[in-house]
Design a protein around this motif. Structure first.
Motif, PDB file in Angstrom:
ATOM      1  N   UNK A 609       0.842  -1.200   0.000  1.00 45.14           N
ATOM      2  CA  UNK A 609       0.000   0.000   0.000  1.00 45.14           C
ATOM      3  C   UNK A 609       0.877   1.250   0.000  1.00 45.14           C
ATOM      4  N   UNK A 610       0.411   2.266  -0.694  1.00 44.05           N
ATOM      5  CA  UNK A 610       1.051   3.575  -0.687  1.00 44.05           C
ATOM      6  C   UNK A 610       0.159   4.519   0.102  1.00 44.05           C
ATOM      7  N   UNK A 611       0.650   4.988   1.241  1.00 41.50           N
ATOM      8  CA  UNK A 611      -0.126   5.875   2.123  1.00 41.50           C
ATOM      9  C   UNK A 611       0.317   7.320   1.916  1.00 41.50           C
ATOM     10  N   UNK A 612      -0.647   8.178   1.638  1.00 44.13           N
ATOM     11  CA  UNK A 612      -0.405   9.618   1.579  1.00 44.13           C
ATOM     12  C   UNK A 612      -1.287  10.277   2.629  1.00 44.13           C
ATOM     13  N   UNK A 613      -0.663  10.987   3.558  1.00 47.98           N
ATOM     14  CA  UNK A 613      -1.405  11.656   4.630  1.00 47.98           C
ATOM     15  C   UNK A 613      -0.641  12.904   5.048  1.00 47.98           C
ATOM     16  N   UNK A 614      -1.142  13.591   6.045  1.00 45.24           N
ATOM     17  CA  UNK A 614      -0.475  14.780   6.563  1.00 45.24           C
ATOM     18  C   UNK A 614       0.012  14.530   7.978  1.00 45.24           C
ATOM     19  N   UNK A 615       1.159  15.145   8.286  1.00 48.31           N
ATOM     20  CA  UNK A 615       1.720  14.995   9.627  1.00 48.31           C
ATOM     21  C   UNK A 615       2.257  16.341  10.100  1.00 48.31           C
ATOM     22  N   UNK A 616       2.197  16.561  11.407  1.00 52.49           N
ATOM     23  CA  UNK A 616       2.707  17.796  12.001  1.00 52.49           C
ATOM     24  C   UNK A 616       4.188  17.581  12.324  1.00 52.49           C
ATOM     25  N   UNK A 617       5.052  18.167  11.505  1.00 50.90           N
ATOM     26  CA  UNK A 617       6.490  17.994  11.658  1.00 50.90           C
ATOM     27  C   UNK A 617       7.120  19.293  12.128  1.00 50.90           C
ATOM     28  N   UNK A 618       7.966  19.199  13.104  1.00 55.03           N
ATOM     29  CA  UNK A 618       8.660  20.364  13.650  1.00 55.03           C
ATOM     30  C   UNK A 618       9.973  20.575  12.910  1.00 55.03           C
ATOM     31  N   UNK A 653       0.203  21.170   9.058  1.00 51.98           N
ATOM     32  CA  UNK A 653       0.694  19.825   8.769  1.00 51.98           C
ATOM     33  C   UNK A 653       1.240  19.750   7.344  1.00 51.98           C
ATOM     34  N   UNK A 654       2.086  18.752   7.137  1.00 51.18           N
ATOM     35  CA  UNK A 654       2.809  18.577   5.871  1.00 51.18           C
ATOM     36  C   UNK A 654       2.464  17.221   5.278  1.00 51.18           C
ATOM     37  N   UNK A 655       2.310  17.188   3.972  1.00 51.12           N
ATOM     38  CA  UNK A 655       1.981  15.925   3.314  1.00 51.12           C
ATOM     39  C   UNK A 655       3.201  15.010   3.291  1.00 51.12           C
ATOM     40  N   UNK A 656       2.974  13.749   3.630  1.00 50.19           N
ATOM     41  CA  UNK A 656       4.036  12.749   3.577  1.00 50.19           C
ATOM     42  C   UNK A 656       3.562  11.554   2.759  1.00 50.19           C
ATOM     43  N   UNK A 657       4.543  10.868   2.181  1.00 50.43           N
ATOM     44  CA  UNK A 657       4.263   9.726   1.317  1.00 50.43           C
ATOM     45  C   UNK A 657       5.036   8.538   1.859  1.00 50.43           C
ATOM     46  N   UNK A 658       4.328   7.429   2.156  1.00 49.58           N
ATOM     47  CA  UNK A 658       4.949   6.273   2.793  1.00 49.58           C
ATOM     48  C   UNK A 658       4.528   4.979   2.099  1.00 49.58           C
ATOM     49  N   UNK A 659       5.437   3.997   2.109  1.00 53.04           N
ATOM     50  CA  UNK A 659       5.161   2.687   1.546  1.00 53.04           C
ATOM     51  C   UNK A 659       5.133   1.656   2.665  1.00 53.04           C
ATOM     52  N   UNK A 660       4.066   0.882   2.707  1.00 52.51           N
ATOM     53  CA  UNK A 660       3.929  -0.143   3.744  1.00 52.51           C
ATOM     54  C   UNK A 660       5.036  -1.187   3.614  1.00 52.51           C
ATOM     55  N   UNK A 661       5.644  -1.544   4.759  1.00 54.10           N
ATOM     56  CA  UNK A 661       6.671  -2.578   4.786  1.00 54.10           C
ATOM     57  C   UNK A 661       5.995  -3.941   4.766  1.00 54.10           C
ATOM     58  N   UNK A 662       6.422  -4.777   3.845  1.00 56.37           N
ATOM     59  CA  UNK A 662       5.893  -6.142   3.753  1.00 56.37           C
ATOM     60  C   UNK A 662       6.877  -7.068   4.446  1.00 56.37           C
ATOM     61  N   UNK A 663       6.454  -7.676   5.516  1.00 52.67           N
ATOM     62  CA  UNK A 663       7.324  -8.541   6.320  1.00 52.67           C
ATOM     63  C   UNK A 663       7.025  -9.983   5.977  1.00 52.67           C
ATOM     64  N   UNK A 664       7.929 -10.573   5.185  1.00 52.78           N
ATOM     65  CA  UNK A 664       7.721 -11.979   4.786  1.00 52.78           C
ATOM     66  C   UNK A 664       9.001 -12.762   4.954  1.00 52.78           C
TER      67      UNK A 664
END
Length: 664
Positions: A609-618, A653-664
């Motif tokens: 999954x590719x997650x795009x969301x916002x986060x409050x980064x200092x 908040x700032x937009x961030x883009x993350x890729x889910x880690x697949x643990x296999x």
């Protein structure tokens, strides 16, 4: 004032905090194969006295200051066409390190500079500009092209120097057992090329892969049709010290260039004018009297004649048959001849040389000194070479968080540290989350390939299998995707060949004539190969014409396999469907399996999954941003790929883009 900006360690005077956005990235999943860097949108800087001085008063239309590229790009030395080192701080915390570029100077009641900043990778690539591989200096390795230097190079495979591998460039062997010395051309090490690129750029790097055994044996072979050098000496020879009866004065050729033969000599180049130096030295020991005439001929035309009538019993005569500005066309001959009333004559020494008014490319012959700078594949931009190495090994390139003008370079498989940072409480739950299955983001097929070339075996393989030698096509099995994403290197694939019944495997890089019987030598696309000394072979000859200059039982090998007979590592992306040498096994360790398979398995997994969301980064979060750490959100591990449009002044908040880690 919360903001501080330093240009080459000099602080700008700011009238307001910068209200702009910064983006940080390590890998844009949606732009496969790209090598991105951090960057900002436009930053406006007021044109006050301090800042004008830092920017060298470039707003002044009459300003024409002289600059030194080796000095800091600031003050009177400021050059707007060059990057300047830049650091940006918010509340004394560094949020950006890279280089600054002045985009525009605007005069609207007040003067201000519109600028942007990019990360050190962008600065590094910019510093390379249009520099090519031939701009690097390898002259320290200039060496005579002979048996001793060829064979000695096989014992020093350590990432630097010159290596002389056996490569069949065409017309270098009649039996594919013994080879002309021209089959052993100079190759340079990838490691040393990269280090010279780095040194010339003014950057440093932390590049652990360079210190591995693999990188120590990677070489770039010569890819020119003929090994040449730049000289205005088109032909050079010495008159032999010998007792002769020949009508044609015997010579020893030291530079053949575009000439064949050994008195007479035949010109094979295009029409050109030459200054001919012809100065045989004659020693007379014969009954008296002696009548002799010496001639310099162009075809059947006498260009110059010297007559001798000798009455004393012993003498040495320095003859001069030199002529300037002689036009030679293709196929014309030159010769030095004698007509005399005696049966034999004694040559003592002398020179027969042709020079052009302008330096040109001339072929290097046996025992001549090779100009190694001229043996480097030409027309290759350093930036393209670097990026192709990055693609080859799936390298992540990012800025060192502390040192200016320093890069950290690691393969994807070595990049992630295993450390975890918890951002669960930083996520903005009031803004939308986008969760995309990777099947909705990427292509159906991923093609990993080398660049196409026209040599016989590679071309024949492509026609037979409709793909390049050693290519790999990865099928994601996504039902709704149809596109193909391609990662292509600048290097061409190199087919290994071994004649049945022989014990040497080597690259074959030549064309065949339409009849399929004549080997045509060619200029080829740049190659990258693994070097090794192969021992315990049947004795064979290395020749200069018909003369054997050495008979070794080993050879300098270079190919896509680390060893063609006991291979463990392959530079191809995939195993070829057909090979042209004897192999009892074939390795599974190749570029795809070693550097891409984990990456591809993760981004194409059904649960990816590719997650795009916002986060409050200092500012502190940005200062300590580390893409090698996993991000933990709501009990799920992710790889952080992009922080987009971070504004250090606005509390948002700032937009961030993350890729889910697949643990296999």
């Amino acid at each position: 004032m919360r903001t501080e900006i330093y240009i080459e360690n000099q602080r700008l005077d700011l009238t307001d905090d910068i209200d702009t956005e910064f983006s940080y990235t390590i890998d844009d999943i949606q732009d496969f194969g790209s090598k991105n860097t951090s960057f900002s949108k436009t930053i406006k800087i007021a044109g006050n006295a301090n800042n004008n001085a830092i920017f060298g008063f470039i707003f002044d239309l009459n300003n024409a200051n002289f600059t030194d590229d080796d000095s800091p790009n600031v003050g009177v030395n400021f050059n707007a066409s060059k990057f300047a080192q830049c650091r940006i701080f918010i509340d004394n915390i560094q949020i950006f390190k890279g280089v600054l570029r002045v985009l525009e100077i605007v005069q609207d009641k007040a003067l201000f500079y519109e600028c942007s900043v990019v990360g050190d990778l962008g600065g590094f690539m910019s510093s390379l500009g249009n520099k090519k591989l031939e701009d690097l200096d390898f002259s320290a390795y200039n060496t005579a092209w002979n048996f001793t230097n060829i064979t000695n190079s096989w014992d020093n495979i350590n990432g630097s120097g010159v290596f002389f591998p056996l490569i069949d460039y065409g017309q270098v062997s009649t039996d594919k057992i013994s080879f002309n010395y021209r089959a052993f051309r100079p190759a340079l090490y990838v490691k040393e090329i990269l280090n010279k690129i780095k040194e010339d750029s003014g950057y440093t790097w932390d590049f652990p892969l360079l210190d591995t055994a693999l990188m120590n044996r990677l070489v770039i072979p010569n890819n020119q049709r003929i090994v040449n050098k730049i000289s205005n000496v088109a032909f050079n020879s010495n008159f032999n010290t010998t007792l002769s009866t020949s009508q044609f004065l015997p010579i020893t050729v030291t530079t053949a260039g575009s000439f064949t033969g050994s008195n007479p000599i035949t010109y094979t180049g295009t029409s050109n004018r030459f200054n001919i130096k012809c100065t045989p030295v004659l020693q007379v020991k014969s009954p008296l009297p002696v009548n002799a005439s010496f001639y310099l001929y162009q075809g059947g035309t006498i260009l110059k004649q010297v007559d001798l009538y000798i009455t004393n019993g012993f003498a040495v005569y320095n003859l001069d048959l030199s002529v300037d500005n002689v036009l030679l066309n293709t196929g014309q001959q030159l010769s030095v001849q004698v007509s005399t009333n005696v049966n034999q004559y004694q040559l003592f020494s002398g020179q027969f040389e042709l020079r052009t008014s302008v330096s040109t490319e001339v072929a290097v012959i046996y025992n001549e000194v090779l100009d190694i700078n001229f043996c480097i594949p030409r027309g290759i931009f350093q930036r393209d070479f670097f990026l192709s190495i990055c693609k080859m090994f799936n390298l992540y390139v990012y800025d060192d968080p502390v040192d200016s003008k320093k890069l950290v370079i690691k393969p994807y498989v070595d990049f992630y540290s295993g450390q975890i940072q918890d951002w669960t409480l930083k996520v903005d739950r009031n803004k939308p989350w986008s969760i995309k299955p990777m099947s909705e983001v990427k292509a159906r097929y991923y093609q990993f390939k080398y660049k196409q070339d026209s040599d016989y075996y590679a071309d024949n393989y492509r026609k037979k299998f409709n793909e390049g030698y050693g290519d790999n096509i990865y099928d994601t099995s996504f039902d709704f995707a149809k596109d193909t994403e391609t990662t292509e290197l600048m290097f061409a694939p190199t087919v290994l060949y071994q004649l049945d019944g022989t014990d040497k495997a080597y690259p074959a890089i030549y064309k065949l004539s339409s009849s399929g019987t004549t080997e045509d030598i060619m200029d080829s696309v740049i190659r990258i190969l693994q070097a090794k000394k192969i021992t315990s072979r049947t004795t064979y000859a290395i020749k200069n014409g018909s003369t054997t200059v050495g008979s070794p039982t080993s050879y300098g090998y270079a190919g896509h396999l680390d060893d063609p007979f006991t291979p463990t590592n392959d530079l191809n992306f995939g195993a070829p469907k057909e090979i042209y040498f004897t192999a009892t096994s074939y390795p599974t360790t190749n570029l795809f399996n070693a550097y891409y398979s984990e990456y591809m398995a993760e981004i194409t997994d059904k649960d990816s999954k590719l997650l795009t969301c916002n986060a409050l980064l200092s500012a502190y979060d940005i200062s300590s941003l580390d893409f090698s750490k996993f991000v933990y959100i709501d009990n799920v591990l992710y790889r952080l790929n992009v922080v987009e449009s971070y504004n250090p002044i606005n509390y948002s908040t700032t937009q961030i883009n993350l890729l889910k880690v697949i643990d296999k």
